[in-house]
Scaffold this motif. Structure first.
Motif, short mmCIF file in Angstrom:
data_model
loop_
_atom_site.label_atom_id
_atom_site.label_comp_id
_atom_site.label_asym_id
_atom_site.label_seq_id
_atom_site.Cartn_x
_atom_site.Cartn_y
_atom_site.Cartn_z
N UNK A 83 -6.84 -98.40 -12.12
CA UNK A 83 -7.46 -98.72 -10.83
C UNK A 83 -7.39 -97.51 -9.90
N UNK A 84 -8.53 -97.03 -9.43
CA UNK A 84 -8.50 -95.83 -8.59
C UNK A 84 -7.99 -96.09 -7.17
N UNK A 85 -7.82 -97.37 -6.81
CA UNK A 85 -7.44 -97.71 -5.45
C UNK A 85 -6.05 -98.31 -5.33
N UNK A 86 -5.32 -98.37 -6.41
CA UNK A 86 -3.97 -98.93 -6.35
C UNK A 86 -3.93 -100.37 -5.90
N UNK A 87 -4.93 -101.14 -6.34
CA UNK A 87 -5.05 -102.52 -5.88
C UNK A 87 -4.06 -103.46 -6.58
N UNK A 88 -3.76 -103.15 -7.84
CA UNK A 88 -3.05 -104.12 -8.68
C UNK A 88 -1.59 -103.74 -8.87
N UNK A 89 -0.72 -104.75 -8.84
CA UNK A 89 0.71 -104.48 -9.00
C UNK A 89 1.34 -105.59 -9.84
N UNK A 90 2.06 -105.21 -10.88
CA UNK A 90 2.74 -106.20 -11.72
C UNK A 90 4.07 -106.55 -11.06
N UNK A 133 -9.31 -109.30 -22.31
CA UNK A 133 -10.60 -109.83 -21.89
C UNK A 133 -10.56 -110.59 -20.57
N UNK A 134 -9.57 -110.28 -19.72
CA UNK A 134 -9.48 -110.97 -18.42
C UNK A 134 -10.36 -110.23 -17.41
N UNK A 135 -11.13 -110.97 -16.67
CA UNK A 135 -11.99 -110.35 -15.66
C UNK A 135 -11.14 -110.09 -14.41
N UNK A 136 -10.37 -109.02 -14.46
CA UNK A 136 -9.39 -108.71 -13.40
C UNK A 136 -10.09 -108.51 -12.06
N UNK A 137 -11.26 -107.88 -12.11
CA UNK A 137 -11.97 -107.59 -10.86
C UNK A 137 -12.28 -108.86 -10.08
N UNK A 138 -12.59 -109.94 -10.81
CA UNK A 138 -12.93 -111.23 -10.16
C UNK A 138 -11.80 -111.65 -9.22
N UNK A 139 -10.56 -111.44 -9.68
CA UNK A 139 -9.40 -111.80 -8.85
C UNK A 139 -9.21 -110.78 -7.73
N UNK A 140 -9.37 -109.48 -8.09
CA UNK A 140 -9.12 -108.43 -7.10
C UNK A 140 -10.07 -108.53 -5.92
N UNK A 141 -11.32 -108.88 -6.20
CA UNK A 141 -12.30 -108.98 -5.12
C UNK A 141 -11.92 -110.08 -4.12
N UNK A 155 -10.17 -103.13 -2.87
CA UNK A 155 -10.97 -103.11 -4.11
C UNK A 155 -12.39 -102.61 -3.83
N UNK A 156 -12.84 -101.66 -4.63
CA UNK A 156 -14.21 -101.16 -4.47
C UNK A 156 -15.13 -101.70 -5.58
N UNK A 157 -14.64 -102.69 -6.32
CA UNK A 157 -15.43 -103.36 -7.36
C UNK A 157 -15.95 -102.41 -8.44
N UNK A 158 -15.17 -101.39 -8.75
CA UNK A 158 -15.64 -100.44 -9.77
C UNK A 158 -15.62 -101.07 -11.17
N UNK A 159 -14.73 -102.04 -11.37
CA UNK A 159 -14.69 -102.75 -12.66
C UNK A 159 -13.84 -102.10 -13.73
N UNK A 160 -13.17 -100.99 -13.40
CA UNK A 160 -12.32 -100.34 -14.41
C UNK A 160 -11.31 -101.31 -15.00
N UNK A 161 -10.71 -102.12 -14.12
CA UNK A 161 -9.64 -103.03 -14.55
C UNK A 161 -10.16 -104.02 -15.58
N UNK A 162 -11.33 -104.60 -15.33
CA UNK A 162 -11.89 -105.58 -16.27
C UNK A 162 -12.30 -104.89 -17.57
N UNK A 163 -12.86 -103.70 -17.45
CA UNK A 163 -13.31 -102.99 -18.65
C UNK A 163 -12.14 -102.71 -19.58
#
Ligand code: SF4
Ligand code: SF4
Length: 481
Positions: free
Chosen positions: A419-426, A391-399, A378-386
């Motif tokens: 996510x530009x880094x492929x951090x998240x997976x369902x 309204x889930x702050x996804x970045x908070x978990x990803x970090x 995670x590079x903390x770009x915040x795209x996921x939360x945005x």
């Protein structure tokens, strides 16, 4: 002297209209005008021409505009979203205008429907074709709703064409809206059967488990009895089983018509969802309050039915009337859709839908679904939360490298797609260790170990022993939304 238009920007802050798109705007204006003038009775003696002519113009302009997604490289491109007057929501003039138009449409539909009488007339040929019945305001509304899902669904397919999950999910919501929420109910009316929506269940379609509806369906023949059986089967059996395996996404992001509209027409507004803790607190109280309301109403109606009205008299009828008015009309319609450009595209799903709340409870406690986070990337770009529409702050978990197990997550998968880094997976994995604590050491996790000997030896050094850092257990994390 020659001038060069040179920029070193990697993204374009504003999306300029091409000449072709300007032509599309003119065509859109003509299409809308064709329908708007029908309000005053102009052209309604040619209803088929007015309906299909207007629709052809609106659809053509939409497809011209959607070409901009095909002209870009595959991948999510949200350039200039916050600077765009429409997509900036309350900060943009177009956002305000759209909000007022959407909300005004619902207010007129519910309380001033006489104003729409001429407009409904242009839907007459289609209504006769599909239902063999005169058009009414609800057929007009259902047609517009379905067209919005289909046309904006094509936009989703263009925009997310690199992402198989988004393509399948979008085709699914288009299919269920067109087939199960529009064509099948229309054909049922044509064959004098109860108008029934096979893709809606209690508590979303709150009256499907009310005694009056069950009496009406069972009294209308074998198909009606099957509909009662279907409603019960889907709520009591299919809902818990499917939610256990797939989370609430099987319904909220793949089947539901409200979710379908939110994911298609509402997609341009998803970043407007408030992801503050305050909003989350309101969300929990309000949505669970609605569940209590619908459960109490249903219980009262059954009690009243069992006692032939002797115990509760008119109380249950008042409850059902108020539930229908406050939740069915104002919340689901006026606020739920009208406020897309103001509060984001899932206002109803987040704050009002009793089905989403019920599925959310199942998802939180009994499901295999989670979003895993490869936090090291995670590079903390915040795209996921945005772009999380809930309204889930996804970045908070990803970090923190922590799994996301939230009752409100509808599993739309857009956080993973942007996510530009492929951090998240369902994922639907085993339930063990679904709730995990942070696996990365974050600056709010480092604690000073107050051991005198150790402190003397290591004065001025950071305590870095893994065992000195408190580790939260599964139950600690389960306490979080
Ligand atoms: S967390 Fe991701 S999958 Fe869940 S609702 Fe938000 S964007 Fe969709
Ligand atoms: S979009 Fe990806 S990289 Fe950016 S904050 Fe979210 S998880 Fe991290």
């Amino acid at each position: 002297m020659q001038r060069y238009d040179v920029t070193f920007q990697l993204t374009s802050p504003t999306a300029k209209f091409t000449a072709m798109e300007r032509v599309g705007m003119v065509i859109l204006g003509l299409g809308l005008l064709t329908w708007v003038v029908a309000l005053w009775g102009i052209g309604i003696d040619q209803p088929a021409l007015m309906f299909w002519g207007g629709l052809a113009a609106i659809a053509t302009s939409a497809f011209i505009y959607f070409q901009r997604y095909l002209n870009r490289p595959a991948g999510i491109n949200n350039d200039g979203v916050w600077l765009n007057s429409a997509m900036a929501g309350v900060k943009g003039l177009v956002g305000w205008t759209l909000g007022i138009v959407f909300t005004g449409f619902y207010i007129i539909l519910y309380w001033q429907d006489a104003w729409l009488a001429n407009f409904v007339t242009i839907f007459e040929p289609l209504s006769q074709l599909l239902r063999n019945q005169p058009a009414d305001k609800w057929f007009m509304y259902g047609t517009l709703y379905t067209l919005a899902v289909l046309i904006m669904g094509v936009r989703m397919l263009y925009k997310y064409r690199h992402n198989k999950y988004q393509i399948l999910r979008t085709i699914s919501v288009m299919f269920f809206q067109l087939g199960f929420a529009f064509l099948i109910p229309s054909l049922l009316v044509m064959f004098n059967q109860p108008e029934f929506y096979f893709s809606y269940f209690w508590p979303l379609k709150y009256d499907y488990l009310w005694p009056s509806s069950i009496d009406w369906l069972t009294g209308s023949g074998k198909l009606g009895v099957f509909m009662v059986f279907w409603g019960g089967l889907m709520f009591f059996l299919a809902t818990p089983i499917l939610t256990f395996f797939y989370g609430k996404r099987w319904y909220c992001s793949w089947v539901c018509g409200c979710g379908g509209l939110a994911e298609t027409l509402g997609d341009p507004f998803r970043h407007l969802s408030d992801n503050s803790v305050k909003a989350w607190k309101y969300e929990r109280y309000i949505i669970h309050g609605v569940v209590v309301f619908v459960v109490v109403t249903t219980a009262l109606l059954w009690t009243n039915s069992a006692t032939s009205g002797a115990v509760l008299g008119q109380a249950s009828a008042s409850f059902s009337k108020w539930y229908g008015f406050l939740i069915g009309l104002i919340f689901a319609g006026v606020v739920g859709t009208g406020f897309y450009p103001i509060f984001g595209n899932r206002v109803w799903c987040r704050f009002g839908c009793p089905m989403a709340a019920t599925l959310g409870m199942l998802q939180k406690w009994f499901s295999r679904f989670r979003i895993t986070t490869n936090g090291g990337q995670c590079i903390s770009c915040g795209n996921c939360s945005t772009y999380c529409e809930m309204g889930i702050d996804v970045r908070w978990y990803a970090q923190r490298g922590q799994n996301i197990v939230r009752s409100s997550c509808v599993g739309c998968g857009v956080c993973a797609a942007v996510c530009p880094r492929g951090v998240l997976k369902l994922e639907n994995g085993p339930r063990e260790h679904r709730y995990n604590g942070p696996v990365l050491i974050h600056n709010d996790r480092v604690s000073v170990v107050l051991d005198d000997d150790w402190q003397a030896e290591t004065k001025g050094m950071m305590p870095v022993h893994q065992e000195d850092i408190p580790v939260l257990t599964d139950s600690d994390w389960k306490g979080m939304g």
